[in-house]
Scaffold this active site. Structure first.
Site, mmCIF file in Angstrom:
data_model
loop_
_atom_site.group_PDB
_atom_site.id
_atom_site.type_symbol
_atom_site.label_atom_id
_atom_site.label_comp_id
_atom_site.label_asym_id
_atom_site.label_seq_id
_atom_site.Cartn_x
_atom_site.Cartn_y
_atom_site.Cartn_z
ATOM 1 N N TRP A 26 6.342 46.586 45.912
ATOM 2 C CA TRP A 26 6.638 47.893 45.073
ATOM 3 C C TRP A 26 8.046 47.959 44.784
ATOM 4 C CZ3 TRP A 26 4.217 47.716 49.817
ATOM 5 C CH2 TRP A 26 4.831 48.093 50.711
ATOM 6 N N ARG A 27 9.036 47.067 45.234
ATOM 7 C CA ARG A 27 10.462 47.034 44.857
ATOM 8 C C ARG A 27 10.635 46.151 43.699
ATOM 9 N NH1 ARG A 27 13.103 47.492 50.791
ATOM 10 N NH2 ARG A 27 12.794 49.791 51.133
ATOM 11 N N GLU A 39 3.884 54.929 47.739
ATOM 12 C CA GLU A 39 4.226 56.066 48.677
ATOM 13 C C GLU A 39 3.122 56.800 49.431
ATOM 14 O OE1 GLU A 39 7.180 56.648 49.878
ATOM 15 O OE2 GLU A 39 8.159 55.385 48.539
ATOM 16 N N THR A 45 1.986 55.205 57.584
ATOM 17 C CA THR A 45 1.403 54.071 57.600
ATOM 18 C C THR A 45 2.544 52.943 57.458
ATOM 19 O OG1 THR A 45 -0.545 54.873 56.544
ATOM 20 C CG2 THR A 45 -0.597 52.172 56.864
ATOM 21 N N LEU A 82 -7.626 51.185 56.010
ATOM 22 C CA LEU A 82 -6.103 51.850 55.842
ATOM 23 C C LEU A 82 -6.170 53.200 56.545
ATOM 24 C CD1 LEU A 82 -3.521 51.079 54.683
ATOM 25 C CD2 LEU A 82 -4.142 51.911 52.417
ATOM 26 N N TYR A 122 7.738 65.231 50.348
ATOM 27 C CA TYR A 122 8.129 63.944 50.562
ATOM 28 C C TYR A 122 7.984 63.156 49.383
ATOM 29 C CZ TYR A 122 8.601 59.242 51.469
ATOM 30 O OH TYR A 122 8.896 57.792 51.278
ATOM 31 N N ASP A 140 11.346 62.084 55.227
ATOM 32 C CA ASP A 140 10.217 61.386 56.039
ATOM 33 C C ASP A 140 10.721 61.550 57.513
ATOM 34 O OD1 ASP A 140 11.767 59.271 56.168
ATOM 35 O OD2 ASP A 140 10.157 57.730 55.610
ATOM 36 N N CYS A 201 22.738 49.521 66.756
ATOM 37 C CA CYS A 201 24.118 50.356 66.100
ATOM 38 C C CYS A 201 25.204 49.358 65.834
ATOM 39 C CB CYS A 201 24.581 51.169 67.194
ATOM 40 S SG CYS A 201 23.424 52.950 67.388
ATOM 41 N N CYS A 204 24.759 48.620 62.045
ATOM 42 C CA CYS A 204 24.636 49.672 61.319
ATOM 43 C C CYS A 204 25.841 49.906 60.285
ATOM 44 C CB CYS A 204 24.529 51.011 62.205
ATOM 45 S SG CYS A 204 24.140 52.271 61.172
#
Length: 350
Positions: A26-27, A39, A45, A82, A122, A140, A201, A204
């Site tokens: 979906w990107r 979404e 999920t 699903l 959301y 979310d 971290c 990050c």
DNA sequence: AATGCGGGGTG
DNA sequence: CACCCAGCATT
């Protein structure tokens, strides 16, 4: 409220996302319909679970119009396994609303898009920011975890109103020019780096702005109360085959658990009797053989299942279906497990 | 605010 | 086993 280093935080997050983001189906699009489908599937999920479902769904329903016209049974078959099946029905209701009320164009503002079935706070923000690059919050579980650590927020995220705190924070922090990458960046960070246990971290991109990292105990956040009491129900599941190799099936009610999905007849222990059952369907049992015994855990209850294969006399009552017909029906996972066992051991004629 | 609604992955 | 996950609708 005015956060220090907002500009630096935005830039670090957006740049990290644009470099490190996973290549997900979906990107490859900004089509609001396709983002919408992704979404909804991603609600509660995991990404890895969704990917094959999303690809199959887009092959069968590449446009909003095709989804709107689809028979519900065919739609549910694509959702089979699903979970949270009301998502599929609400999604179809939603695209029908878009065709009826918005000329087939997914609304680009929160007020209208939030009216669509299945589109909550959301999902509205996710579609608006990802498809339209609108600076709208999309909070979310990931975002609450990440921001609770960055901003040192100790409010209980299990309390519904706590989400407002995070939505307000995102409104302050969001990059107005790069809303899509900013929102997705927060979620991607939660999925890949700022994980519930043992966050990474040192990898990050925003650790220097993170309160929890600087205090040394990021895994202590977020605060989340709540425990759910689990209910238990025991069922006998009866796979009844007549002399023509057809099997008795039932369609579940249109409301509630596993709505509109198909199953082999189930008898609840201490509630339903085999006599009543065989009376209702005018069945005479010739032989009976134990199949699988197993446990199926839902989010709020557990089924304890004993399944049996039974040879029966022909009858005119009930839905007696061939294996080929059964393959086309949407069934919940416990039934698929039993059906798989039947096929594997070739109990039925076929 | 509380509850119902799936299923799989992880430690 | 407990916990978590790109939540929403209903009450």
């Amino acid at each position: 409220m005015n956060y220090p280093y907002v500009t630096e935080f935005r830039q670090s997050l957006v740049e990290w996302f644009n470099v490190e983001k996973r290549d997900l189906p979906w990107r490859h699009t900004t089509d609001p319909y396709q983002i919408w489908v992704s979404e909804v599937m991603l609600q509660q999920t995991r990404v890895d679970t969704v990917i094959p479902y999303y690809n199959r769904f887009m092959e069968s329903f590449p446009t909003l119009e095709l989804l709107a016209e689809a028979p519900q049974e065919y739609l549910l078959k694509h959702w089979e396994g699903l979970g949270y099946y009301s998502r599929a029905r609400n999604l179809q209701a939603g695209v029908r609303e878009v065709l009826e009320n918005y000329g087939g164009v997914v609304p680009n503002n929160r007020h209208e898009i939030s009216k669509l079935k299945g589109v909550g706070p959301y999902t509205a923000g996710a579609i608006l920011s990802i498809a339209y690059n609108k600076p709208e919050h999309a909070v979310d579980g990931n975002v609450m975890r990440v921001l609770s650590r960055v901003l040192n927020i100790h409010d209980d995220i299990a309390v519904p109103k706590t989400k407002k705190i995070f939505e307000a924070a995102v409104e302050e922090l969001i990059d107005p020019e790069n809303a899509s990458s900013f929102n997705q960046g927060l979620m991607e960070l939660g999925a890949l780096i700022c994980t519930p246990t043992s966050p990474k971290c040192l990898l990050c991109p925003v650790r220097e702005y993170c309160t929890a990292f600087n205090k040394g105990e990021p895994e202590k956040l977020p605060i989340k109360s709540k425990k759910v009491k689990m209910k238990h129900i025991t069922y006998d599941v009866l796979v009844c085959e007549d002399d023509k190799g057809r099997i008795l099936m039932e369609k579940r009610p249109a409301e509630g658990l596993l709505a509109n999905l198909w199953q082999f007849p189930m008898l609840e222990h201490g509630k339903d009797s085999i006599d009543t059952f065989s009376n209702d369907y005018a069945i005479k049992v010739q032989s009976q053989q134990a199949l699988l015994t197993f446990k199926h855990v839902f989010s709020h209850l557990t089924w304890h299942i004993n399944s049996y294969f039974m040879k029966c006399d022909s009858t005119v009552k009930g839905e007696w279906l061939t294996p080929e017909q059964i393959e086309l029906l949407p069934m919940p996972v416990p039934m698929l497990k039993i059906w798989q066992e039947i096929k594997t051991k070739s109990y039925c004629l076929k």
